[in-house]
Scaffold this active site. Structure first.
Site, PDB file in Angstrom:
ATOM      1  N   SER A 179      61.253  95.214  22.025  1.00 13.18           N
ATOM      2  CA  SER A 179      62.502  94.517  21.730  1.00 13.18           C
ATOM      3  C   SER A 179      63.546  94.950  22.741  1.00 13.18           C
ATOM      4  O   SER A 179      63.443  96.033  23.334  1.00 13.18           O
ATOM      5  CB  SER A 179      62.982  94.875  20.321  1.00 13.18           C
ATOM      6  N   TYR A 222      64.987 101.397  14.215  1.00 17.72           N
ATOM      7  CA  TYR A 222      64.397 100.298  14.980  1.00 17.72           C
ATOM      8  C   TYR A 222      64.430 100.596  16.472  1.00 17.72           C
ATOM      9  O   TYR A 222      63.421 100.443  17.171  1.00 17.72           O
ATOM     10  CB  TYR A 222      65.140  99.004  14.664  1.00 17.72           C
TER      11      TYR A 222
END
Length: 252
Positions: free
Chosen positions: A134, A147
Site C-alpha cells: 500500500s 496498517y
C-alpha cells in the site's frame, strides 16, 4: 496459457484482478476465506475462474490449497498475494490486539502465501510473485500505525526477495495502490484523494504483471505526490501531514 493464482479474491481489488485476468483468457485460480464469494466469482466469470477456499493465516492449510491448485490446474505462473485487512488505530488508546491482528494477516499471511508458492517457483526456476502492499508503506500516517507498519514490512520483504530470487529465475514485484473503492475503504470516514474503482486498479496491476518493473503503483499523480512527501525531512513532514489530515495539535 498463463496461470494466475490470487488471494483475497472474493471482493475488492482481488475480485477485479481475477475477472480481468480471466477476460484475457488466463487460467485463474482464486483463493479467499469465503467459499460463497468464490462461487459467485466463478459464476460471474462463466466458469473461467476456479475457486479454492483458504485462509492465509493457516500456513499448512494454504500449502495444501496451492498443492491442490497445481494438481488440478497445472503449475502456477503468477501469484498475486493480495489478501489483507485494515483497521484504524489510535496510538493514544494503544491496543496491541489490533496490531497483532493486522500483522498476522498482512505480513504473516503474505509469508504463508510465499511459503506455499515459492518452492514450486524455485524448483522450476520460473514464476512471478506480486506482493500487494500500500502507499501507506511509504511513511507513517495518523491513525494507521498497525496498517503502515504491516505494509512497510511487506514492501521491505518484496525488496529483499527481489535480490534473492532473481538468481533462480523468479520475478518479484510490489504493488502500491492508492485509494481504491473496496469494502475496506468504504469504512473510512475521511476524504480519500484520487479514489479509483477496483476495475481501474486491476488494469494497472495486469499491465504491471506483464512488465519488467519492480513497483506497480497507481494512480500516477497521487503516487508522485506521496513520493515527494517521502523525501521531506521530519521537521517538515510531520506538521504538513498533521495539517492536511486535521491532526494539528502538537505540530503547530
Amino acid at each position: 496459457m498463463t496461470h494466475l493464482w490470487i488471494t483475497g479474491a472474493s471482493q475488492g481489488i482481488g475480485r477485479a484482478v481475477a475477472l480481468a485476468a480471466a477476460a484475457r483468457g488466463w487460467t485463474v485460480s482464486a483463493t479467499a476465506r469465503s467459499a460463497a464469494g468464490l462461487e459467485n466469482l466463478a459464476a460471474e466469470s462463466g466458469g473461467r475462474i476456479h475457486g479454492f477456499p483458504g485462509d492465509i493465516t493457516d500456513r499448512a492449510g494454504l500449502a495444501a490449497v496451492v498443492a491442490a491448485i497445481e494438481a488440478q490446474r497445472g503449475p502456477i505462473d503468477i501469484a498475486v498475494l493480495n489478501a489483507g485487512t485494515h483497521e484504524p488505530t489510535d496510538g493514544a488508546a494503544f491496543d496491541a490486539a489490533v496490531y497483532d491482528h493486522l500483522i498476522t494477516v498482512n505480513l504473516t499471511g503474505t509469508v504463508n502465501s510465499l511459503a506455499a508458492v515459492l518452492p514450486g517457483f524455485t524448483q522450476r526456476r520460473a514464476g512471478r510473485v506480486a506482493l500487494v502492499s500500500s502507499v501507506a508503506a511509504y511513511r507513517g500516517l495518523p491513525k494507521a500505525g498497525a496498517y503502515c507498519a504491516s505494509k512497510a514490512a511487506v514492501t521491505a520483504l518484496a525488496e529483499s526477495l527481489r535480490f534473492d530470487l532473481a538468481a533462480v529465475g523468479v520475478t518479484v514485484q510490489v504493488v502500491h495502490p492508492g485509494f481504491v473503492r473496496t469494502p475496506l475503504t468504504d469504512r473510512n470516514r475521511f476524504a480519500m484523494p484520487s479514489l479509483i474503482e477496483p476495475e481501474e486498479a486491476a488494469a494497472h496491476i495486469l499491465a504491471g504483471l506483464t512488465s519488467s518493473r519492480f513497483e506497480i503503483a497507481f494512480p500516477r499523480g497521487f503516487i508522485s505526490m506521496l513520493k515527494l512527501l517521502r523525501l521531506l525531512p521530519y521537521r517538515l513532514y510531520f506538521p504538513l501531514v498533521a495539517r492536511r489530515t486535521g491532526v494539528s495539535s502538537g505540530f503547530e
